[in-house]
Design an enzyme around this catalytic site. Sequence first.
Site, PDB file in Angstrom:
ATOM      1  N   CYS A   4      36.408  41.306  45.020  1.00 40.65           N
ATOM      2  CA  CYS A   4      35.284  41.773  44.222  1.00 40.65           C
ATOM      3  C   CYS A   4      35.694  41.816  42.760  1.00 40.65           C
ATOM      4  O   CYS A   4      36.842  41.557  42.414  1.00 40.65           O
ATOM      5  CB  CYS A   4      34.885  43.165  44.687  1.00 40.65           C
ATOM      6  SG  CYS A   4      34.617  43.266  46.449  1.00 40.65           S
ATOM      7  N   ARG A  40      34.152  36.158  41.309  1.00 39.00           N
ATOM      8  CA  ARG A  40      35.021  36.851  42.259  1.00 39.00           C
ATOM      9  C   ARG A  40      34.259  37.288  43.508  1.00 39.00           C
ATOM     10  O   ARG A  40      34.856  37.638  44.507  1.00 39.00           O
ATOM     11  CB  ARG A  40      35.669  38.074  41.605  1.00 39.00           C
ATOM     12  CG  ARG A  40      36.480  37.757  40.356  1.00 39.00           C
ATOM     13  CD  ARG A  40      37.016  39.026  39.746  1.00 39.00           C
ATOM     14  NE  ARG A  40      37.907  39.681  40.674  1.00 39.00           N
ATOM     15  CZ  ARG A  40      39.194  39.337  40.837  1.00 39.00           C
ATOM     16  NH1 ARG A  40      39.696  38.352  40.123  1.00 39.00           N
ATOM     17  NH2 ARG A  40      39.963  39.947  41.703  1.00 39.00           N
ATOM     18  N   TRP A  60      32.210  40.890  47.170  1.00 40.45           N
ATOM     19  CA  TRP A  60      32.421  39.823  48.146  1.00 40.45           C
ATOM     20  C   TRP A  60      32.735  40.567  49.436  1.00 40.45           C
ATOM     21  O   TRP A  60      33.824  41.069  49.623  1.00 40.45           O
ATOM     22  CB  TRP A  60      33.605  38.935  47.739  1.00 40.45           C
ATOM     23  CG  TRP A  60      33.663  37.649  48.483  1.00 40.45           C
ATOM     24  CD1 TRP A  60      33.127  36.450  48.107  1.00 40.45           C
ATOM     25  CD2 TRP A  60      34.323  37.393  49.744  1.00 40.45           C
ATOM     26  NE1 TRP A  60      33.415  35.488  49.059  1.00 40.45           N
ATOM     27  CE2 TRP A  60      34.145  36.034  50.068  1.00 40.45           C
ATOM     28  CE3 TRP A  60      35.048  38.199  50.635  1.00 40.45           C
ATOM     29  CZ2 TRP A  60      34.650  35.461  51.228  1.00 40.45           C
ATOM     30  CZ3 TRP A  60      35.547  37.627  51.801  1.00 40.45           C
ATOM     31  CH2 TRP A  60      35.345  36.271  52.079  1.00 40.45           C
ATOM     32  N   ASN A  77      38.018  47.214  44.520  1.00 41.70           N
ATOM     33  CA  ASN A  77      38.285  45.814  44.868  1.00 41.70           C
ATOM     34  C   ASN A  77      39.536  45.809  45.749  1.00 41.70           C
ATOM     35  O   ASN A  77      40.596  46.253  45.319  1.00 41.70           O
ATOM     36  CB  ASN A  77      38.545  44.964  43.624  1.00 41.70           C
ATOM     37  CG  ASN A  77      39.100  43.585  44.012  1.00 41.70           C
ATOM     38  OD1 ASN A  77      38.801  43.067  45.090  1.00 41.70           O
ATOM     39  ND2 ASN A  77      39.948  43.035  43.160  1.00 41.70           N
ATOM     40  N   GLY A  78      39.391  45.351  46.972  1.00 38.00           N
ATOM     41  CA  GLY A  78      40.539  45.328  47.887  1.00 38.00           C
ATOM     42  C   GLY A  78      40.109  45.703  49.287  1.00 38.00           C
ATOM     43  O   GLY A  78      38.915  45.701  49.605  1.00 38.00           O
ATOM     44  N   GLU A 138      42.961  17.072  48.116  1.00 40.64           N
ATOM     45  CA  GLU A 138      42.228  17.849  47.103  1.00 40.64           C
ATOM     46  C   GLU A 138      40.802  17.317  46.949  1.00 40.64           C
ATOM     47  O   GLU A 138      39.847  18.079  46.837  1.00 40.64           O
ATOM     48  CB  GLU A 138      42.962  17.812  45.756  1.00 40.64           C
ATOM     49  CG  GLU A 138      42.263  18.542  44.631  1.00 40.64           C
ATOM     50  CD  GLU A 138      42.009  20.025  44.875  1.00 40.64           C
ATOM     51  OE1 GLU A 138      41.247  20.627  44.102  1.00 40.64           O
ATOM     52  OE2 GLU A 138      42.527  20.555  45.878  1.00 40.64           O
ATOM     53  N   LYS A 144      37.522  19.630  47.528  1.00 41.93           N
ATOM     54  CA  LYS A 144      36.576  19.801  46.425  1.00 41.93           C
ATOM     55  C   LYS A 144      35.143  19.543  46.928  1.00 41.93           C
ATOM     56  O   LYS A 144      34.222  20.282  46.636  1.00 41.93           O
ATOM     57  CB  LYS A 144      36.959  18.819  45.303  1.00 41.93           C
ATOM     58  CG  LYS A 144      36.863  19.223  43.870  1.00 41.93           C
ATOM     59  CD  LYS A 144      37.140  20.593  43.428  1.00 41.93           C
ATOM     60  CE  LYS A 144      38.538  21.022  43.700  1.00 41.93           C
ATOM     61  NZ  LYS A 144      38.889  22.394  43.753  1.00 41.93           N
ATOM     62  N   GLU A 188      34.117  22.452  49.459  1.00 47.68           N
ATOM     63  CA  GLU A 188      33.940  23.815  48.947  1.00 47.68           C
ATOM     64  C   GLU A 188      32.688  23.973  48.091  1.00 47.68           C
ATOM     65  O   GLU A 188      32.107  25.060  48.037  1.00 47.68           O
ATOM     66  CB  GLU A 188      35.195  24.294  48.220  1.00 47.68           C
ATOM     67  CG  GLU A 188      35.580  23.603  46.957  1.00 47.68           C
ATOM     68  CD  GLU A 188      36.909  24.134  46.402  1.00 47.68           C
ATOM     69  OE1 GLU A 188      37.212  25.324  46.581  1.00 47.68           O
ATOM     70  OE2 GLU A 188      37.644  23.333  45.802  1.00 47.68           O
ATOM     71  N   HIS A 235      44.801   6.229  64.867  1.00 46.88           N
ATOM     72  CA  HIS A 235      45.299   6.967  66.039  1.00 46.88           C
ATOM     73  C   HIS A 235      44.307   8.039  66.492  1.00 46.88           C
ATOM     74  O   HIS A 235      44.702   9.058  67.054  1.00 46.88           O
ATOM     75  CB  HIS A 235      46.664   7.601  65.709  1.00 46.88           C
ATOM     76  CG  HIS A 235      47.681   6.586  65.306  1.00 46.88           C
ATOM     77  ND1 HIS A 235      48.154   5.616  66.168  1.00 46.88           N
ATOM     78  CD2 HIS A 235      48.268   6.356  64.109  1.00 46.88           C
ATOM     79  CE1 HIS A 235      49.022   4.845  65.513  1.00 46.88           C
ATOM     80  NE2 HIS A 235      49.101   5.255  64.278  1.00 46.88           N
ATOM     81  N   LYS A 266      36.909  33.270  43.561  1.00 49.03           N
ATOM     82  CA  LYS A 266      37.913  32.592  42.735  1.00 49.03           C
ATOM     83  C   LYS A 266      39.337  32.948  43.137  1.00 49.03           C
ATOM     84  O   LYS A 266      40.216  32.101  43.207  1.00 49.03           O
ATOM     85  CB  LYS A 266      37.675  32.933  41.266  1.00 49.03           C
ATOM     86  CG  LYS A 266      38.613  32.243  40.302  1.00 49.03           C
ATOM     87  CD  LYS A 266      38.319  30.775  40.240  1.00 49.03           C
ATOM     88  CE  LYS A 266      39.250  29.959  39.394  1.00 49.03           C
ATOM     89  NZ  LYS A 266      39.146  28.542  39.629  1.00 49.03           N
TER      90      LYS A 266
HETATM   91  C1  BG6 Z   1      40.495  30.107  46.389  1.00 53.86           C
HETATM   92  C2  BG6 Z   1      39.873  29.330  45.233  1.00 53.86           C
HETATM   93  O1  BG6 Z   1      39.879  31.341  46.526  1.00 53.86           O
HETATM   94  O2  BG6 Z   1      41.897  30.316  46.154  1.00 53.86           O
HETATM   95  C3  BG6 Z   1      40.584  27.988  45.156  1.00 53.86           C
HETATM   96  O3  BG6 Z   1      38.500  29.145  45.506  1.00 53.86           O
HETATM   97  C4  BG6 Z   1      42.087  28.219  44.926  1.00 53.86           C
HETATM   98  O4  BG6 Z   1      40.050  27.226  44.103  1.00 53.86           O
HETATM   99  C5  BG6 Z   1      42.689  29.143  45.981  1.00 53.86           C
HETATM  100  O5  BG6 Z   1      42.743  26.983  44.965  1.00 53.86           O
HETATM  101  C6  BG6 Z   1      44.067  29.618  45.543  1.00 53.86           C
HETATM  102  O6  BG6 Z   1      43.907  30.408  44.388  1.00 53.86           O
HETATM  103  P1  BG6 Z   1      45.099  30.614  43.351  1.00 53.86           P
HETATM  104  O7  BG6 Z   1      44.501  31.504  42.309  1.00 53.86           O
HETATM  105  O8  BG6 Z   1      46.225  31.263  44.089  1.00 53.86           O
HETATM  106  O9  BG6 Z   1      45.467  29.262  42.818  1.00 53.86           O
END
Ligand code: BG6
Length: 609
Positions: free
Chosen positions: A2, A27, A73, A99-100, A483, A487, A490, A506, A604
């Site tokens: 959060c 967040r 969140w 937050n936590g 990656e 991308k 997500e 395979h 994030k």
């Molecule tokens: C996810 C993010 O929550 O955490 C990703 O959406 C990120 O983009 C991943 O790669 C790891 O986060 P960080 O801050 O440890 O690089």
Amino acid sequence: MCGIVGYNGTKKAVDILLDGLSKLEYRGYDSAGIAIQDKEIEIFKAKGKLVNLKEKVENKNLLGTCGIGHTRWATHGEPNEINAHPHVSNDGNVTLVHNGIIENYQELTQKLERHNYKLYSETDTEVLTNIIDYYYKKYKLGPIDAINRTMVRVRGSYAIAVMFKEYPDEIWVARKDSPMIIGINEDGTYLASDVPAILKYTKNVYYIDNLEAACLKKDKVTFYDLNGDEIKKELKEIKWDIRAAEKEGYEHFMIKEINEQPDVVKKTINSLINENKIDLSKTGLTSEIINQFKEIYIVACGSAYHVGVCAKYVIEELARIPVVVDIASEFRYRKPILNKDGLVIIISQSGETADSLAALREAKEEGLKTLAIVNVVGSSIAREADYVLYTLAGPEIAVATTKAFSTQLVASYSIAIEFAKVKNTIDNETYVSLINELKVIPDKIDEILKNSTSNIQKIASKFSHIHDAFYIGRCLDYAISLEGSLKLKEISYIHSEAYAAGELKHGTISLIEDETLVIGIATQDDVFEKTISNLVEVKSRGAYVIAITPSDKDVSKVANDIITIPTTNKYFYPSLTVIPLQLISYYITIAKGLDVDKPRNLAKSVTVE
Ligand code: BG6
């Protein structure tokens, strides 16, 4: 994951709180709330994005100059108004945002019920609020005593901001493992989960450490340790520019951050090169120390893990040191066999990801040295690692990382080149040519953005209807395809898989049928022909092939669409191929009309396990 904010000063708190929350929405954004203290404490909460809360309070004429706020969140209890923060103790004495995660909240719930507390929500946070109230009433020794007793009693991670009815015009905070930053200026004192929320008001900040608490008054902040003794803290200045936390005319933070890559990659490379030599001295690593390392373990989450996979190929080939790459949530529990002469590299944009932080602590407990590659100065991982390499991507707001990823890539190349130099596995000519090529990577990224963005947009917009996609490549191309696939998943919610091109036959090739989208990455000379034959295999089963390849290669026979990139040294191609991969995902997502900056169910930085 959060976001929390707080302000205590001379200005109207509501504006500062809502503005701060808007900068923290990456967040978590399934509900939000604020508490404003004027004559009494007033609480407003709303389900969904922050705009719903803004509509709720816009005509309330809230004049209070002290308040706390939260964007959520959900972890405990579904996203709704009751479970949204702030939470209040039974008799309104304590108001709190958190937050936590409180791990032992069920046991604490029973304790509270034994003392006739009634809970109205499904959240661990309401339990935390009442536990503080319980100690406050039991020992009558004021806020710091109640908070410290609570910190001793609860297990889990938390950053909390608390207002006590009997202590108006004071905000009390405490943290363990969840991030918090405290700011101050002539208008008051501020708190937030992350820098962008307060950067508009001040660059003068305090870093509060684990199991510490503080009281924010209108003109000063007082810090306390777990014994309740006052502790001194040094005021630090943040180097980031406020404009970095704004969209600056771009439609989304993601496309803005994609276009910032030439600049931030150049800044990061320049911070690691001195007189045309790799200079890791700022990290604390010296040649003597580097020479001791016989093995490297790279541990990370999400996209940062994919940087690790790319780095493995480059470090092993250049420096001939074995590299093991691990997902942090596995590393911390799989009891890895660690070579004591090993170096554990933790890669993290936020520097706060819980699994990566725990993996760091695990490695230290095992007696290994740790190097953190992080983007946030003063973050937990940066503060606890033995050596720190800061990437200079600036604040990254879009949930899906782009520019931080690219700065982590060039940081890992720099480590590979320097380790190879120290270990004498490359000659000076190779060393110099690698550095010279590294220095022009930002220009080549810029070239792709300038010359290919509109073509990529045209190609990508054809695929907003698809449900599946495959990314294939060999060696470093396979590593970066991981990656590319993440991308797309997500942000567009399209299922996709990245596959080592040679592995496709395979099993998974059975999924290839007419018009199945296959994105093939073919940059590596020594496996180029092999990759082409794998693209022929999928094409002959009806796949629609998009090939990403250097301009000196011919893939016209196997590709429906070709995205050419400038040539470069084979180790550095991930820095170039990732740009079209980011743009493909961005434009498919835009074509689907989705919220590209705040994808559903994501956040994030994941500060809980
Ligand atoms: C996810 C993010 O929550 O955490 C990703 O959406 C990120 O983009 C991943 O790669 C790891 O986060 P960080 O801050 O440890 O690089």
